[in-house]
Scaffold this motif. Structure first.
Motif, PDB file in Angstrom:
ATOM      1  N   ASN A  74       0.820  -1.209   0.000  1.00 15.84           N
ATOM      2  CA  ASN A  74       0.000   0.000   0.000  1.00 15.84           C
ATOM      3  C   ASN A  74       0.857   1.263   0.000  1.00 15.84           C
ATOM      4  O   ASN A  74       0.455   2.289  -0.536  1.00 15.84           O
ATOM      5  N   PHE A  75       2.016   1.195   0.629  1.00 13.34           N
ATOM      6  CA  PHE A  75       2.897   2.364   0.700  1.00 13.34           C
ATOM      7  C   PHE A  75       3.910   2.395  -0.443  1.00 13.34           C
ATOM      8  O   PHE A  75       4.237   3.442  -0.960  1.00 13.34           O
ATOM      9  N   ILE A  76       4.416   1.220  -0.805  1.00 10.62           N
ATOM     10  CA  ILE A  76       5.424   1.123  -1.865  1.00 10.62           C
ATOM     11  C   ILE A  76       4.967   0.024  -2.831  1.00 10.62           C
ATOM     12  O   ILE A  76       5.321  -1.143  -2.679  1.00 10.62           O
ATOM     13  N   PRO A  77       4.161   0.390  -3.834  1.00  9.57           N
ATOM     14  CA  PRO A  77       3.571  -0.617  -4.734  1.00  9.57           C
ATOM     15  C   PRO A  77       4.590  -1.472  -5.488  1.00  9.57           C
ATOM     16  O   PRO A  77       4.316  -2.622  -5.797  1.00  9.57           O
ATOM     17  N   ILE A  78       5.764  -0.930  -5.754  1.00  7.14           N
ATOM     18  CA  ILE A  78       6.767  -1.696  -6.500  1.00  7.14           C
ATOM     19  C   ILE A  78       7.199  -2.938  -5.729  1.00  7.14           C
ATOM     20  O   ILE A  78       7.475  -3.979  -6.326  1.00  7.14           O
ATOM     21  N   ILE A  79       7.216  -2.856  -4.402  1.00  6.38           N
ATOM     22  CA  ILE A  79       7.602  -4.018  -3.589  1.00  6.38           C
ATOM     23  C   ILE A  79       6.574  -5.134  -3.739  1.00  6.38           C
ATOM     24  O   ILE A  79       6.927  -6.302  -3.879  1.00  6.38           O
ATOM     25  N   ALA A  80       5.294  -4.762  -3.737  1.00  5.85           N
ATOM     26  CA  ALA A  80       4.240  -5.765  -3.925  1.00  5.85           C
ATOM     27  C   ALA A  80       4.356  -6.414  -5.297  1.00  5.85           C
ATOM     28  O   ALA A  80       4.227  -7.633  -5.425  1.00  5.85           O
ATOM     29  N   THR A  81       4.620  -5.603  -6.309  1.00  6.50           N
ATOM     30  CA  THR A  81       4.751  -6.127  -7.669  1.00  6.50           C
ATOM     31  C   THR A  81       5.928  -7.096  -7.780  1.00  6.50           C
ATOM     32  O   THR A  81       5.791  -8.185  -8.350  1.00  6.50           O
ATOM     33  N   VAL A  82       7.071  -6.718  -7.234  1.00  2.58           N
ATOM     34  CA  VAL A  82       8.256  -7.579  -7.282  1.00  2.58           C
ATOM     35  C   VAL A  82       8.005  -8.870  -6.517  1.00  2.58           C
ATOM     36  O   VAL A  82       8.343  -9.960  -6.989  1.00  2.58           O
ATOM     37  N   PHE A  83       7.395  -8.775  -5.332  1.00  2.00           N
ATOM     38  CA  PHE A  83       7.136  -9.973  -4.541  1.00  2.00           C
ATOM     39  C   PHE A  83       6.182 -10.914  -5.262  1.00  2.00           C
ATOM     40  O   PHE A  83       6.408 -12.129  -5.285  1.00  2.00           O
ATOM     41  N   ILE A  84       5.135 -10.379  -5.880  1.00  2.00           N
ATOM     42  CA  ILE A  84       4.164 -11.221  -6.590  1.00  2.00           C
ATOM     43  C   ILE A  84       4.814 -11.910  -7.788  1.00  2.00           C
ATOM     44  O   ILE A  84       4.601 -13.104  -8.022  1.00  2.00           O
ATOM     45  N   LYS A  85       5.669 -11.192  -8.520  1.00  2.03           N
ATOM     46  CA  LYS A  85       6.365 -11.813  -9.655  1.00  2.03           C
ATOM     47  C   LYS A  85       7.313 -12.904  -9.176  1.00  2.03           C
ATOM     48  O   LYS A  85       7.414 -13.969  -9.787  1.00  2.03           O
ATOM     49  N   TRP A  86       8.013 -12.637  -8.088  1.00  2.00           N
ATOM     50  CA  TRP A  86       8.942 -13.621  -7.528  1.00  2.00           C
ATOM     51  C   TRP A  86       8.176 -14.850  -7.061  1.00  2.00           C
ATOM     52  O   TRP A  86       8.569 -15.989  -7.296  1.00  2.00           O
ATOM     53  N   GLU A  87       7.027 -14.625  -6.390  1.00  2.00           N
ATOM     54  CA  GLU A  87       6.230 -15.747  -5.912  1.00  2.00           C
ATOM     55  C   GLU A  87       5.670 -16.565  -7.074  1.00  2.00           C
ATOM     56  O   GLU A  87       5.706 -17.801  -7.048  1.00  2.00           O
ATOM     57  N   ASN A  88       5.178 -15.894  -8.106  1.00  2.00           N
ATOM     58  CA  ASN A  88       4.632 -16.612  -9.267  1.00  2.00           C
ATOM     59  C   ASN A  88       5.704 -17.439  -9.962  1.00  2.00           C
ATOM     60  O   ASN A  88       5.468 -18.576 -10.361  1.00  2.00           O
ATOM     61  N   SER A  89       6.894 -16.859 -10.096  1.00  2.00           N
ATOM     62  CA  SER A  89       8.015 -17.602 -10.690  1.00  2.00           C
ATOM     63  C   SER A  89       8.355 -18.816  -9.830  1.00  2.00           C
ATOM     64  O   SER A  89       8.580 -19.913 -10.348  1.00  2.00           O
ATOM     65  N   SER A  90       8.378 -18.633  -8.523  1.00  2.00           N
ATOM     66  CA  SER A  90       8.687 -19.734  -7.609  1.00  2.00           C
ATOM     67  C   SER A  90       7.597 -20.798  -7.628  1.00  2.00           C
ATOM     68  O   SER A  90       7.882 -21.991  -7.523  1.00  2.00           O
ATOM     69  N   LEU A  91       6.342 -20.378  -7.771  1.00  2.00           N
ATOM     70  CA  LEU A  91       5.239 -21.351  -7.851  1.00  2.00           C
ATOM     71  C   LEU A  91       5.386 -22.246  -9.072  1.00  2.00           C
ATOM     72  O   LEU A  91       5.201 -23.461  -8.984  1.00  2.00           O
ATOM     73  N   ARG A  92       5.732 -21.632 -10.210  1.00  2.00           N
ATOM     74  CA  ARG A  92       5.922 -22.436 -11.430  1.00  2.00           C
ATOM     75  C   ARG A  92       7.062 -23.437 -11.244  1.00  2.00           C
ATOM     76  O   ARG A  92       6.952 -24.590 -11.632  1.00  2.00           O
ATOM     77  N   LYS A  93       8.153 -22.974 -10.639  1.00  2.00           N
ATOM     78  CA  LYS A  93       9.297 -23.855 -10.423  1.00  2.00           C
ATOM     79  C   LYS A  93       8.998 -24.923  -9.371  1.00  2.00           C
ATOM     80  O   LYS A  93       9.489 -26.035  -9.464  1.00  2.00           O
ATOM     81  N   SER A  94       8.194 -24.568  -8.379  1.00  2.00           N
ATOM     82  CA  SER A  94       7.908 -25.518  -7.306  1.00  2.00           C
ATOM     83  C   SER A  94       7.091 -26.707  -7.814  1.00  2.00           C
ATOM     84  O   SER A  94       7.240 -27.813  -7.307  1.00  2.00           O
ATOM     85  N   LYS A  95       6.260 -26.484  -8.822  1.00  2.00           N
ATOM     86  CA  LYS A  95       5.475 -27.588  -9.372  1.00  2.00           C
ATOM     87  C   LYS A  95       6.390 -28.637 -10.000  1.00  2.00           C
ATOM     88  O   LYS A  95       6.144 -29.828  -9.901  1.00  2.00           O
ATOM     89  N   LYS A  96       7.465 -28.163 -10.628  1.00  2.00           N
ATOM     90  CA  LYS A  96       8.423 -29.092 -11.235  1.00  2.00           C
ATOM     91  C   LYS A  96       9.253 -29.806 -10.171  1.00  2.00           C
ATOM     92  O   LYS A  96       9.623 -30.956 -10.330  1.00  2.00           O
TER      93      LYS A  96
END
Length: 163
Positions: A74-96
């Motif tokens: 809410n205060f620094i939107p770029i941090i939320a964006t980076v975290f969500i991209k990192w989590e999504n990338s990790s989710l894809r890798k975690s399935k493998k």
């Protein structure tokens, strides 16, 4: 000499670069011996891995996601964006990696490429709810393999190229 070792440990703790950056910098810029560069980079990267694994295990991944996306986001939107991209990338890798378990985690970290480091492996271990100590051992063995490859390349490629 003491400052270069501390600098190497701290560089290896950062999420961007990790020991993939700290080893060449320690060898070529800080002028550490290759064995010291490898050792102190492993110490730094393993230490932050251990702390993060137990922190994620204690806080749980959902609380961490809420903190970064809702509270900080809410205060620094770029941090939320980076975290969500990192989590999504990790989710894809975690399935493998799910079917390979802890061995897969070790092999994931052992490949010295971007986004295959200890920080991402810690997030994957948290998503898959792996046990922290077993994850730590797997990630550390992967770091030893990756660190050895990076050290070899850092020492012999400049010699091969004539530097």
């Amino acid at each position: 000499m003491f400052d270069q070792k501390i600098d190497t440990i701290l560089m290896a703790m950062f999420p961007v670069g990790e020991l993939r950056a700290s080893i060449p910098i320690a060898i070529h810029i800080l002028k550490l011996d290759w064995s010291n560069a490898l050792f102190y980079s492993l110490i730094g990267n393993s230490l932050i891995t251990l702390m993060l694994l137990y922190l994620i295990d204690f806080l749980k991944i959902d609380r961490i996601k809420y903190f970064f996306t809702k509270i900080i986001g809410n205060f620094i939107p770029i941090i939320a964006t980076v975290f969500i991209k990192w989590e999504n990338s990790s989710l894809r890798k975690s399935k493998k990696l799910k079917r390979w378990g802890y061995i897969g985690l070790m092999f994931f970290v052992s490949v010295p490429l971007p986004i295959t480091g200890a920080w991402t492996a810690v997030l994957i271990a948290g998503i898959l709810e792996f046990k922290p100590f077993k994850s730590f051992l797997s990630i550390t063995f992967g770091l030893i393999i990756s660190g050895s490859i990076i050290t070899y390349l850092s020492v012999y490629v400049p010699n091969f190229l004539g530097y």
